[in-house]
Structures are given as C-alpha cells and as structure tokens.
Design an enzyme around this catalytic site. Sequence first.
Site, PDB file in Angstrom:
ATOM      1  N   CYS A  93       0.915  -1.220   0.139  1.00 36.73           N
ATOM      2  CA  CYS A  93      -0.117  -0.040  -0.005  1.00 36.73           C
ATOM      3  C   CYS A  93       0.804   1.272   0.092  1.00 36.73           C
ATOM      4  CB  CYS A  93      -0.907  -0.039   1.209  1.00 36.73           C
ATOM      5  SG  CYS A  93      -1.847  -1.400   1.137  1.00 36.73           S
ATOM      6  N   HIS A 340      -8.980   4.154  -1.069  1.00 38.22           N
ATOM      7  CA  HIS A 340      -7.834   3.641  -1.048  1.00 38.22           C
ATOM      8  C   HIS A 340      -7.209   2.755  -2.298  1.00 38.22           C
ATOM      9  CE1 HIS A 340      -4.100   2.011   0.572  1.00 38.22           C
ATOM     10  NE2 HIS A 340      -4.570   1.188   1.368  1.00 38.22           N
TER      11      HIS A 340
HETATM   12  N1  COA Z   1     -16.324   2.587   4.468  1.00 41.07           N
HETATM   13  C1  COA Z   1     -17.579   3.049   4.050  1.00 41.07           C
HETATM   14  N2  COA Z   1     -18.760   2.339   3.549  1.00 41.07           N
HETATM   15  C2  COA Z   1     -18.162   1.209   2.710  1.00 41.07           C
HETATM   16  C3  COA Z   1     -17.035   0.547   2.962  1.00 41.07           C
HETATM   17  C4  COA Z   1     -16.086   1.319   3.707  1.00 41.07           C
HETATM   18  N3  COA Z   1     -14.879   0.946   3.901  1.00 41.07           N
HETATM   19  N4  COA Z   1     -16.838  -0.537   2.249  1.00 41.07           N
HETATM   20  C5  COA Z   1     -18.093  -0.689   1.688  1.00 41.07           C
HETATM   21  N5  COA Z   1     -18.991   0.318   2.091  1.00 41.07           N
HETATM   22  C6  COA Z   1     -20.306   0.441   1.698  1.00 41.07           C
HETATM   23  C7  COA Z   1     -20.465   0.138   0.034  1.00 41.07           C
HETATM   24  O1  COA Z   1     -20.635   1.565  -0.754  1.00 41.07           O
HETATM   25  C8  COA Z   1     -22.026  -0.415   0.222  1.00 41.07           C
HETATM   26  O2  COA Z   1     -22.984   0.503   0.308  1.00 41.07           O
HETATM   27  P1  COA Z   1     -24.064   0.536  -0.323  1.00 41.07           P
HETATM   28  O3  COA Z   1     -24.914  -0.828   0.183  1.00 41.07           O
HETATM   29  O4  COA Z   1     -25.028   1.802   0.051  1.00 41.07           O
HETATM   30  O5  COA Z   1     -24.247   0.421  -1.711  1.00 41.07           O
HETATM   31  C9  COA Z   1     -21.863  -1.174   1.585  1.00 41.07           C
HETATM   32  O6  COA Z   1     -20.883  -0.446   2.462  1.00 41.07           O
HETATM   33  C10 COA Z   1     -21.554  -2.682   1.441  1.00 41.07           C
HETATM   34  O7  COA Z   1     -20.338  -2.597   0.595  1.00 41.07           O
HETATM   35  P2  COA Z   1     -19.627  -4.100   0.217  1.00 41.07           P
HETATM   36  O8  COA Z   1     -18.811  -3.695  -0.938  1.00 41.07           O
HETATM   37  O9  COA Z   1     -20.671  -5.272  -0.018  1.00 41.07           O
HETATM   38  O10 COA Z   1     -18.940  -4.279   1.427  1.00 41.07           O
HETATM   39  P3  COA Z   1     -17.802  -5.495   1.638  1.00 41.07           P
HETATM   40  O11 COA Z   1     -18.465  -6.164   2.737  1.00 41.07           O
HETATM   41  O12 COA Z   1     -17.553  -6.284   0.483  1.00 41.07           O
HETATM   42  O13 COA Z   1     -16.731  -4.829   1.925  1.00 41.07           O
HETATM   43  C11 COA Z   1     -14.965  -4.248   3.706  1.00 41.07           C
HETATM   44  C12 COA Z   1     -16.466  -4.161   3.115  1.00 41.07           C
HETATM   45  C13 COA Z   1     -14.835  -3.306   4.857  1.00 41.07           C
HETATM   46  C14 COA Z   1     -14.488  -5.698   3.920  1.00 41.07           C
HETATM   47  C15 COA Z   1     -13.940  -3.840   2.570  1.00 41.07           C
HETATM   48  O14 COA Z   1     -14.348  -2.411   2.333  1.00 41.07           O
HETATM   49  C16 COA Z   1     -12.479  -3.967   3.211  1.00 41.07           C
HETATM   50  O15 COA Z   1     -12.020  -4.910   2.897  1.00 41.07           O
HETATM   51  N6  COA Z   1     -11.743  -2.938   3.303  1.00 41.07           N
HETATM   52  C17 COA Z   1     -10.415  -2.979   3.803  1.00 41.07           C
HETATM   53  C18 COA Z   1      -9.573  -3.049   2.314  1.00 41.07           C
HETATM   54  C19 COA Z   1      -7.991  -3.008   2.933  1.00 41.07           C
HETATM   55  O16 COA Z   1      -7.750  -4.001   3.664  1.00 41.07           O
HETATM   56  N7  COA Z   1      -7.078  -2.349   2.387  1.00 41.07           N
HETATM   57  C20 COA Z   1      -5.813  -2.499   2.764  1.00 41.07           C
HETATM   58  C21 COA Z   1      -5.328  -1.813   3.898  1.00 41.07           C
HETATM   59  S1  COA Z   1      -4.049  -2.153   4.475  1.00 41.07           S
END
Ligand code: COA
Length: 392
Positions: A93, A340
């Site tokens: 990252c 991100h």
């Molecule tokens: N913050 C705010 N809203 C979020 C979000 C976040 N991080 N991630 C998803 N959403 C929202 C989406 O827009 C969606 O909204 P909607 O229903 O109004 O369309 C809803 O939440 C569900 O989204 P979805 O894509 O199904 O979420 P998910 O469960 O597949 O993923 C996480 C959620 C947190 C697991 C994912 O964002 C993630 O893995 N984040 C971490 C990424 C990471 O690790 N990066 C590297 C860091 S070292």
Amino acid sequence: MLNEMKSRFAGKDVAVIGVGMTKFGELWKKSLRDIFVEASLKAIENSGVDHIDSMYVGTMSGGLFVGQEHIGAVMADYLGVAPIPATRVESACASGGAAFRQAYFEVASGHSEIVLAGGVEKMTDGADVTEALAAAADQEYEVYNGITFPGLYAMIARAHMHQYKTTREQLAHVAVKNHKNGSMNPNAQFRSPVTLEQVMKATMVADPLRLLDCSPVSDGGAAVIVCSVDYAKKLKKPYVKVVASAQASDTIALHSRESLTALKCVSVAADKAYKQAGLKPSDINFAEVHDCFTIAEIVVTEDLGFFEKGLGGAAAENGSTAIGGKIPINTSGGLKSKGHPVGATGVAQIIELYEQLTGNSGERQVKNAKYGLAQNMGGSGASCIIHILEAV
Ligand code: COA
C-alpha cells in the site's frame, strides 16, 4: 549533528510542480490504463511541462487485481511517452510513496530534469480483493492461518485499547472526522458525513473494527510532476519544495514485533525525515497519514511524534486532529473517506499536500500552512515512506 545529516542528503532541491488525479471510487467504465493516463495527463497539463524524462508507477498488484503486469511499459505506451524509461514500483500500500521517492531521487541526483511519479490501482473488477491484499502480509505464518488485513489491524486495536485504554468511541471519532473532511473533497469515494452512532453500529468486520473503521475497496489514479526547484522557477507555475524523503521497514509479521501498539517503521522513518528537513514534529502544520483502519491513524499520529504515546485516541476525540485543531490530519478525507486504490494512495497524499501548500484546498484549507507531511504505509507496518513538503 543536524548539518551532518543534511549534508548526507546533498543534491538538487526538488519541487512538485503539477498534480492530477481521478476521482476515487468504483470506476466501472475505466480500465487500469485509462485511470493512469487520465491522472497523468492532468498532472502534465497542470504543470506546464512540454515533456517528461522518465516515470515511475506505483502499483501494488496489477497482476492479482486485473491480470496485468509490466505496468511501467504499459503505462508509458498508453500515455504516449515511450521510449522514456518507465518503471513500476511496489511496496504494497506504500507503492505510491515509493514511486514518488524514486522520482525525487532521480531529480535530486541530477540524472533527469522532469519525472512523473504516478500511482494506480483497479480493485473492483472482480478479483478476490481480500486475498489479493493479503499477499502483502506474511503468507507462511499469517495468511496461511487465515488472517486478513482487517484482522491484523483489529489485533493492533485490541492491544492499544488494552495498553492505553483507547476507547471504541475514540476509534469512531477518526472515521467521523475523515468522512467530514472527505465530504469537502470532490475526488473522494464517500462524500457523506457519518455520525458517531453510525460508526459504532456499523456491521462488524473484525472485532473491534466495523465497516466504517475500514478504508474501502477502490479504483483510482494519481500523478505528480517532479522537477528541480531551479526548473520549477522557470515554469512560473505554483510549486512546493520537497524537504524530506525517508523510508523504513519492519518485520513483515505482527508476531515478530517488539510491540503491537507501536509502528517502528513509522517512528524510524519520521526521525530520518525530521532530521533531513531540520524540523520537529511541532513544526508540521498538517499531515496526510495512512488511515487504512481508524486504529492506524491513532497509532501513526503517536509514532510521528504529534501526540504522546497512548494519547492518539484522545487527540481524535478532543478535536486536535480536525481542521482548525492542533494538527489537522487527513484533510483530504484520508483513505477512510477519499478511498484507497492502494498503489495510488501515496501519490494522492502528495497531491493533498501540494494543494494545501499552494492554497487550493477550498473549504478544507488549512490556514497559513508552511509544512505538510505525508506518511504512506505498506501492509501492517512492514514498510513506511514519509515525505515533508514546504510551501514556497
Ligand atoms: N467505508 C464506508 N462504506 C463502505 C466501505 C467502507 N470501507 N466498504 C463498503 N462500504 C459500503 C458500500 O458502498 C456499500 O454501500 P451501499 O449498500 O449503500 O451500496 C456497503 O458498504 C456494502 O459494500 P460491500 O462492497 O458489499 O462491502 P464488503 O463487505 O464487500 O466490504 C470491507 C467491506 C470493509 C470488508 C472492505 O471495504 C474492505 O476489505 N476494506 C479494507 C480494505 C483493505 O484492507 N485495504 C488495505 C489496507 S492495509
């Protein structure tokens, strides 16, 4: 001692002269190369340069996300700048920060006059994102046993809560602030403010981290033009000066660390950066830090020396890190709200610094900002890259 440190970094003074980025989010209609080219053309146009001598592209995993490697050559081809040298740079990252650092070195050394530093990632095209991201953790000891990035940062959060009595609410305050800042950033993925209650009640991802504690999965690109300060003066466009570039690494696995509540790569890189710039943490007017999870912002702001160890949570809660506070953190909305797209993040942080330091941040402008710091992290803190930029 200070002079001795400074002399070790002798080279040309380096400037950032133009910036460009795409909106971050789910960019369904744009491919990886479209995104990079869009950001790069904006940066080139914005800088007024008539050519670039070389380019670096930060990408964490073009291969796993969209099946494309050999990113340097692909992007030089589609940007129409081949045969200039074009190199892909990877540090998970922190790939974007690493690309910027290479551009900085190339200009500082006098090898090139004008270098483009870009970053790009396309994460929403159907790949197993959690698995792809986990490739940046320790495969043999962590990932094999089922850990994910939200899981790793959740362990850091639990340890911090235990050791320093950091509260669940304090984590939520980071998300509330960053969503508020992101609501003022037209390029942010999530432009809706969120309440403390929404964060506290959001779906659990990895206890204690909930959905709104996590940075999202994003597509996006960012690019900046780096040149010598002497050249920047001739272009007669707004520019900022790079006064420090530092990098450090740490153990890849969390279990090998001396402490779960401190990120050594951050404190080591910060120490080097402050020495190079001849500055103290209290001289920094604002910072973009790697808030991939809310706990990361709390730990990083402590390890950068902005707050005493253990008081990062309280600082988020009492407004010290808000715009107008002691040291505004993540005025762009941070990874949490801006998005991100991993390879692009480090370069987008430099863009926020450039915009703040040239007075172009509109509603989220930090008043009288002279020094901005960008901290970009790889994995759960195995690599960290820090830059300090100065308004001229
Ligand atoms: N913050 C705010 N809203 C979020 C979000 C976040 N991080 N991630 C998803 N959403 C929202 C989406 O827009 C969606 O909204 P909607 O229903 O109004 O369309 C809803 O939440 C569900 O989204 P979805 O894509 O199904 O979420 P998910 O469960 O597949 O993923 C996480 C959620 C947190 C697991 C994912 O964002 C993630 O893995 N984040 C971490 C990424 C990471 O690790 N990066 C590297 C860091 S070292």
